[in-house]
Design a protein around this motif. Structure first.
Motif, PDB file in Angstrom:
ATOM      1  N   LYS A 389      13.570 -28.195 -17.195  1.00 41.92           N
ATOM      2  CA  LYS A 389      13.784 -28.651 -18.586  1.00 41.92           C
ATOM      3  C   LYS A 389      12.684 -29.567 -19.112  1.00 41.92           C
ATOM      4  O   LYS A 389      12.128 -30.676 -19.884  1.00 41.92           O
ATOM      5  N   VAL A 390      12.388 -30.575 -18.148  1.00 46.65           N
ATOM      6  CA  VAL A 390      11.393 -32.215 -18.219  1.00 46.65           C
ATOM      7  C   VAL A 390      10.278 -31.517 -16.669  1.00 46.65           C
ATOM      8  O   VAL A 390      10.655 -31.887 -15.739  1.00 46.65           O
ATOM      9  N   VAL A 391       8.671 -31.753 -17.267  1.00 48.98           N
ATOM     10  CA  VAL A 391       7.888 -31.807 -16.835  1.00 48.98           C
ATOM     11  C   VAL A 391       6.854 -32.911 -16.743  1.00 48.98           C
ATOM     12  O   VAL A 391       6.734 -33.051 -17.311  1.00 48.98           O
ATOM     13  N   VAL A 392       6.910 -33.645 -16.119  1.00 48.46           N
ATOM     14  CA  VAL A 392       5.980 -34.908 -15.751  1.00 48.46           C
ATOM     15  C   VAL A 392       4.704 -34.942 -14.718  1.00 48.46           C
ATOM     16  O   VAL A 392       5.047 -34.030 -13.137  1.00 48.46           O
ATOM     17  N   VAL A 393       4.057 -35.159 -15.255  1.00 50.38           N
ATOM     18  CA  VAL A 393       2.563 -34.381 -14.567  1.00 50.38           C
ATOM     19  C   VAL A 393       1.472 -36.044 -14.459  1.00 50.38           C
ATOM     20  O   VAL A 393       1.619 -36.275 -15.234  1.00 50.38           O
ATOM     21  N   THR A 394       1.067 -36.679 -13.241  1.00 54.54           N
ATOM     22  CA  THR A 394       0.329 -37.075 -12.882  1.00 54.54           C
ATOM     23  C   THR A 394      -0.850 -37.198 -12.387  1.00 54.54           C
ATOM     24  O   THR A 394      -1.137 -35.487 -11.544  1.00 54.54           O
ATOM     25  N   SER A 395      -2.121 -38.124 -12.131  1.00 54.43           N
ATOM     26  CA  SER A 395      -2.831 -37.699 -11.529  1.00 54.43           C
ATOM     27  C   SER A 395      -3.445 -38.169 -10.403  1.00 54.43           C
ATOM     28  O   SER A 395      -3.996 -38.419  -9.625  1.00 54.43           O
ATOM     29  N   ASP A 396      -2.728 -39.788 -10.697  1.00 56.84           N
ATOM     30  CA  ASP A 396      -3.328 -40.322  -9.994  1.00 56.84           C
ATOM     31  C   ASP A 396      -1.875 -41.156  -8.982  1.00 56.84           C
ATOM     32  O   ASP A 396      -2.315 -42.358  -8.252  1.00 56.84           O
ATOM     33  N   ALA A 397      -0.960 -40.243  -8.606  1.00 57.97           N
ATOM     34  CA  ALA A 397       0.234 -41.087  -8.130  1.00 57.97           C
ATOM     35  C   ALA A 397       0.651 -39.926  -7.383  1.00 57.97           C
ATOM     36  O   ALA A 397       1.186 -38.566  -8.414  1.00 57.97           O
ATOM     37  N   PRO A 398       1.467 -40.098  -6.479  1.00 60.92           N
ATOM     38  CA  PRO A 398       3.057 -38.765  -5.836  1.00 60.92           C
ATOM     39  C   PRO A 398       3.246 -39.249  -6.851  1.00 60.92           C
ATOM     40  O   PRO A 398       4.457 -39.707  -7.049  1.00 60.92           O
ATOM     41  N   PRO A 399       4.108 -37.627  -6.198  1.00 62.35           N
ATOM     42  CA  PRO A 399       5.356 -37.020  -6.974  1.00 62.35           C
ATOM     43  C   PRO A 399       6.432 -37.599  -6.839  1.00 62.35           C
ATOM     44  O   PRO A 399       8.009 -37.212  -7.425  1.00 62.35           O
ATOM     45  N   LYS A 400       6.503 -37.900  -5.297  1.00 61.39           N
ATOM     46  CA  LYS A 400       7.781 -38.959  -4.792  1.00 61.39           C
ATOM     47  C   LYS A 400       7.773 -39.760  -4.393  1.00 61.39           C
ATOM     48  O   LYS A 400       6.234 -40.404  -3.991  1.00 61.39           O
ATOM     49  N   PRO A 401       8.950 -40.738  -4.419  1.00 61.90           N
ATOM     50  CA  PRO A 401      10.283 -40.890  -5.420  1.00 61.90           C
ATOM     51  C   PRO A 401       9.879 -40.921  -6.528  1.00 61.90           C
ATOM     52  O   PRO A 401       9.053 -40.751  -6.804  1.00 61.90           O
ATOM     53  N   GLY A 402      10.881 -40.171  -7.018  1.00 61.79           N
ATOM     54  CA  GLY A 402      11.129 -39.158  -9.005  1.00 61.79           C
ATOM     55  C   GLY A 402      10.590 -40.300 -10.041  1.00 61.79           C
ATOM     56  O   GLY A 402       9.727 -40.097 -10.434  1.00 61.79           O
ATOM     57  N   PHE A 403      11.654 -41.345  -9.863  1.00 68.59           N
ATOM     58  CA  PHE A 403      11.202 -42.573 -10.960  1.00 68.59           C
ATOM     59  C   PHE A 403       9.967 -43.619 -10.930  1.00 68.59           C
ATOM     60  O   PHE A 403       9.272 -43.896 -11.411  1.00 68.59           O
ATOM     61  N   GLY A 404       9.343 -43.133  -9.140  1.00 71.78           N
ATOM     62  CA  GLY A 404       8.085 -44.196  -9.802  1.00 71.78           C
ATOM     63  C   GLY A 404       6.838 -43.114  -9.901  1.00 71.78           C
ATOM     64  O   GLY A 404       6.174 -43.761 -10.404  1.00 71.78           O
ATOM     65  N   ALA A 405       7.037 -42.188 -10.108  1.00 73.38           N
ATOM     66  CA  ALA A 405       5.876 -40.894 -10.571  1.00 73.38           C
ATOM     67  C   ALA A 405       5.724 -41.007 -12.264  1.00 73.38           C
ATOM     68  O   ALA A 405       5.213 -41.154 -12.542  1.00 73.38           O
ATOM     69  N   LEU A 444       5.319 -34.630 -20.515  1.00 66.71           N
ATOM     70  CA  LEU A 444       4.647 -35.439 -20.280  1.00 66.71           C
ATOM     71  C   LEU A 444       3.434 -35.534 -19.269  1.00 66.71           C
ATOM     72  O   LEU A 444       3.736 -35.137 -18.638  1.00 66.71           O
ATOM     73  N   ASP A 445       2.800 -35.271 -20.209  1.00 65.68           N
ATOM     74  CA  ASP A 445       0.757 -35.847 -19.604  1.00 65.68           C
ATOM     75  C   ASP A 445       1.038 -37.341 -19.468  1.00 65.68           C
ATOM     76  O   ASP A 445       0.252 -37.598 -20.272  1.00 65.68           O
ATOM     77  N   GLY A 446       1.019 -37.278 -18.254  1.00 67.15           N
ATOM     78  CA  GLY A 446       0.790 -39.126 -17.077  1.00 67.15           C
ATOM     79  C   GLY A 446      -0.550 -39.089 -16.473  1.00 67.15           C
ATOM     80  O   GLY A 446      -0.774 -39.815 -16.003  1.00 67.15           O
ATOM     81  N   THR A 447      -1.530 -37.649 -16.952  1.00 70.32           N
ATOM     82  CA  THR A 447      -2.747 -37.989 -16.526  1.00 70.32           C
ATOM     83  C   THR A 447      -3.961 -39.469 -16.803  1.00 70.32           C
ATOM     84  O   THR A 447      -2.940 -39.668 -17.939  1.00 70.32           O
ATOM     85  N   VAL A 448      -4.298 -39.554 -15.720  1.00 67.08           N
ATOM     86  CA  VAL A 448      -5.377 -40.579 -16.416  1.00 67.08           C
ATOM     87  C   VAL A 448      -6.731 -39.491 -17.544  1.00 67.08           C
ATOM     88  O   VAL A 448      -6.483 -38.393 -16.990  1.00 67.08           O
ATOM     89  N   LYS A 449      -7.045 -40.038 -19.138  1.00 63.20           N
ATOM     90  CA  LYS A 449      -7.275 -39.583 -19.732  1.00 63.20           C
ATOM     91  C   LYS A 449      -8.662 -39.519 -19.693  1.00 63.20           C
ATOM     92  O   LYS A 449      -9.601 -41.017 -19.216  1.00 63.20           O
ATOM     93  N   LEU A 450      -8.579 -38.374 -20.171  1.00 63.68           N
ATOM     94  CA  LEU A 450     -10.527 -37.913 -19.842  1.00 63.68           C
ATOM     95  C   LEU A 450     -11.278 -38.473 -21.626  1.00 63.68           C
ATOM     96  O   LEU A 450     -10.593 -38.281 -22.593  1.00 63.68           O
ATOM     97  N   GLU A 451     -12.061 -38.475 -21.777  1.00 64.16           N
ATOM     98  CA  GLU A 451     -13.161 -38.756 -22.754  1.00 64.16           C
ATOM     99  C   GLU A 451     -12.688 -38.303 -24.129  1.00 64.16           C
ATOM    100  O   GLU A 451     -12.229 -38.162 -24.709  1.00 64.16           O
ATOM    101  N   ALA A 452     -12.719 -37.093 -23.291  1.00 68.56           N
ATOM    102  CA  ALA A 452     -11.974 -35.913 -24.823  1.00 68.56           C
ATOM    103  C   ALA A 452     -10.807 -35.689 -24.878  1.00 68.56           C
ATOM    104  O   ALA A 452     -10.767 -35.362 -25.883  1.00 68.56           O
ATOM    105  N   GLU A 453      -9.476 -36.859 -24.434  1.00 64.69           N
ATOM    106  CA  GLU A 453      -8.227 -36.706 -24.951  1.00 64.69           C
ATOM    107  C   GLU A 453      -8.445 -37.961 -25.438  1.00 64.69           C
ATOM    108  O   GLU A 453      -7.142 -38.002 -25.892  1.00 64.69           O
ATOM    109  N   GLY A 454      -9.209 -38.690 -25.925  1.00 68.03           N
ATOM    110  CA  GLY A 454      -8.626 -40.159 -26.673  1.00 68.03           C
ATOM    111  C   GLY A 454      -8.947 -41.399 -26.005  1.00 68.03           C
ATOM    112  O   GLY A 454      -9.223 -41.143 -24.172  1.00 68.03           O
ATOM    113  N   PRO A 455      -8.411 -42.381 -26.690  1.00 70.57           N
ATOM    114  CA  PRO A 455      -8.935 -43.825 -25.467  1.00 70.57           C
ATOM    115  C   PRO A 455      -7.252 -43.372 -24.679  1.00 70.57           C
ATOM    116  O   PRO A 455      -6.819 -42.920 -24.688  1.00 70.57           O
TER     117      PRO A 455
END
Length: 585
Positions: A389-405, A444-455
């Motif tokens: 139901k819910v997918v949380v995406v990061t690019s600068d943090a490990p996926p575990k522990p869950g709430f930390g991610a 939820l796109d919680g990745t570090v954003k690139l210039e093309a994705e906005g501020p």
């Protein structure tokens, strides 16, 4: 690895991870009380040697900790499972004789892959057929007070495709109705159900065998979300993991091959021409009771067992339970395969609070705009991940522990830009959607954003106090506010969210019912996600706050009848307390 369950229990006892309980206990609720305490405290496996009015002992907690599960699967830690599969996937010979010779040592990884057929087996030391079969001799548990009856909870259900002959082994709960019959909980998306439907079209019965016990890796394999590949099934996976073949023997009354070293085997059939039976309720892995539903009836024609057999069992319910570690084992085993399909995945994790299908965190190697959404969408199309139901995406943090991610994702989250809603299939046991098996999805796109994705999002700060009379408890983290309320009327959370979103520090608002501790991330996320249909219960408020309404829904809000939480009554807990204090203190 372990030849059989007895060898595994001996190993656990040597290591001080098995407690023998000699006192008489009841299979109705009492064992659950001890098992639940053991699961939630990392306690030992429990061998109940004297189960009231039953002929066999019961063992529970075979996979009760991540370390115990790893040992059961032949590795030092669950993370080592991914490395084993990676080595298997590297079996690609280079050109020429030198390349072929270089590959030879790696072929050892395939040792044991193919089952071995034998003529005699310990599981057939005692064979009972016809009227001599009595499932009431087995210590089948009634796990929770609201359960419809006793349920077999660790079965390896063996069927064969009526058209292709391909085998399948799945774990489907089985409610016992009498001495020679049970329900067969084949959900719509399960392979066993597909075999059943094929038998219906052909106008034939479907033969079924149910194994209990054996090398614990066989039990795990029955839970694994194995992709369907011609000629391969779950006992091939078990053989690969254990490094030696699974020994199979021909069943006595059905044309199926069953594990020779199992403790018990039930043989029989389901008849698609018969009406379904009503199965349930059952306190399920979601933590809630699933309602009575129609399922096929399994007729038992034979019961075989080894002398001195031990009945293996488990209990599912409000997390964490031991199924969390079986889920993590599958997560580790199938990570390399997911990375083959979606190579930018660094790692992923299904937190126990998400009970497998409610929540997945994924960390990616990001190189272009929109990649977080692309990876999340890809994951939702991979096998049983379709139920997420819910997918949380990061690019600068490990996926575990869950709430930390999740908190790491919130650092980079601007909900008006970084949240995507969609719809798709979900687990049939999920009570939150208005329609069975069909739910909203949330990325939820919680990745570090690139210039093309906005501020970039500003660094988050903890929100201030809610300051609203309907809020009964609250807790805050940077960018996140969790509150509980006493739900009384439809639209109550929407009105509250409008007030609380006035605080610009609130990027994520989590709303739960009273009685949930908002400062306990695991309990909070379990409750919110279990009661969430993103299509109805998630939205972006005031253009900047993602709201997740995890309260119990009312009929006026389009909800089906809302289930109760599976929990023991005080009388059972009081009765079990002396045993808990003696063996688990």
């Amino acid at each position: 690895m372990f030849r059989n369950l007895g060898a595994y229990l001996e190993d656990l006892e040597r290591r001080g991870e098995l407690v023998r309980v000699p006192e008489e206990v009841s299979a109705e609720l009492e064992i659950t009380a001890l098992a639940d305490r053991a699961f939630k405290t990392g306690g030992p496996a429990l061998l109940f040697e004297n189960v009231r009015d039953r002929d066999f002992p019961l063992v529970i907690g075979l996979f009760g900790t991540p370390e115990r599960t790893a040992r059961a699967l032949g590795v030092r830690a669950l993370d080592d499972l991914a490395a084993r599969v990676e080595r298997l996937l590297e079996l690609k010979p280079a050109g020429g004789l030198a390349g072929a010779l270089a590959m030879l040592p790696k072929l050892g990884e395939l040792k044991g892959l193919f089952p071995k057929k034998v003529r005699r087996a310990p599981v057939q030391e005692v064979v009972l057929t016809g009227d001599r079969v009595d499932l009431g001799r087995l210590p089948v548990q009634t796990c929770w007070p609201g359960d419809g009856g006793p349920f077999v909870t660790l079965p390896q259900v063996i069927t064969r495709d009526p058209e292709t002959g391909e085998y399948n082994v799945g774990m489907y709960r089985m409610q016992v109705f009498g001495p020679r019959s049970t329900a067969m909980h084949w959900q719509l998306y399960k392979t066993g159900r597909r075999h059943f439907e094929k038998a219906r079209k052909l106008g034939t019965r479907l033969e079924v065998a149910v194994a209990l016990g054996g090398d614990p890796v066989l039990t795990y394999a029955a839970t694994a979300p194995l992709p369907e590949l011609p000629g391969l099934y779950e006992y091939h996976l078990a053989g690969f993991l254990r490094g030696r073949p699974v020994e199979l023997v021909k069943a006595k009354t059905v044309d199926l091959w069953v594990p020779a070293e199992a403790e018990f085997v039930l043989e029989g059939y389901v008849d698609p021409a018969e009406p379904f039976v009503t199965e349930g309720p059952f306190g399920d892995h979601t933590g809630f009771y699933t309602p009575p539903s129609p399922y096929p009836l399994f007729h038992v024609t034979a019961l075989s067992h080894r002398r001195g057999a031990v009945y293996p069992s488990t209990v599912v319910g409000p997390p964490p339970m031991e199924d969390a570690w079986l889920i993590e084992a599958s997560e580790r085993i199938f990570l390399p395969a997911a990375q083959l399909v979606i190579p930018e995945i660094r790692d992923y994790h299904m937190p126990p609070a998400g009970v497998a299908h409610n929540w997945v965190n994924v960390e990616i190697e990001k190189s272009y705009a929109g990649q977080g959404f692309k990876v999340a969408s890809g994951l939702l199309g991979l096998g049983q991940m379709m139920s997420t139901k819910v997918v949380v995406v990061t690019s600068d943090a490990p996926p575990k522990p869950g709430f930390g991610a999740l908190l790491a994702a919130v650092r980079h989250l601007r909900p008006e830009r970084d949240v995507v809603f969609s719809k798709g299939p979900t687990d049939e046991l999920d009570h939150a959607p208005a329609q069975v098996g069909f739910s909203g999805k949330l990325i939820l796109d919680g990745t570090v954003k690139l210039e093309a994705e906005g501020p970039a999002a500003a660094p988050p700060v903890p929100p201030g106090p809610a300051g609203h009379p309907e809020v009964t408890a609250q807790h805050a983290w940077p960018g996140v506010l969790a509150v509980t309320i006493e739900k009384r009327r439809p639209g109550q959370v929407r009105a509250l969210a409008r007030r609380l979103a006035a605080d610009p520090a609130v990027r994520l608002l989590l709303v739960a019912d009273g009685g949930i501790d908002p400062a306990n991330p695991d309990a909070l996320m379990w409750w919110v996600l279990a009661n969430l249909d993103p299509a109805r219960d998630a939205w972006v408020e005031a253009g900047r706050t993602l709201v997740l309404d995890g309260t119990r829904k009312l009929p006026e809000e389009g909800a089906r009848p809302w289930p109760e939480v599976a929990r023991l009554d005080e009388k059972t807990l009081e009765r079990a307390r002396p045993l808990i204090e003696r063996w688990l203190s």
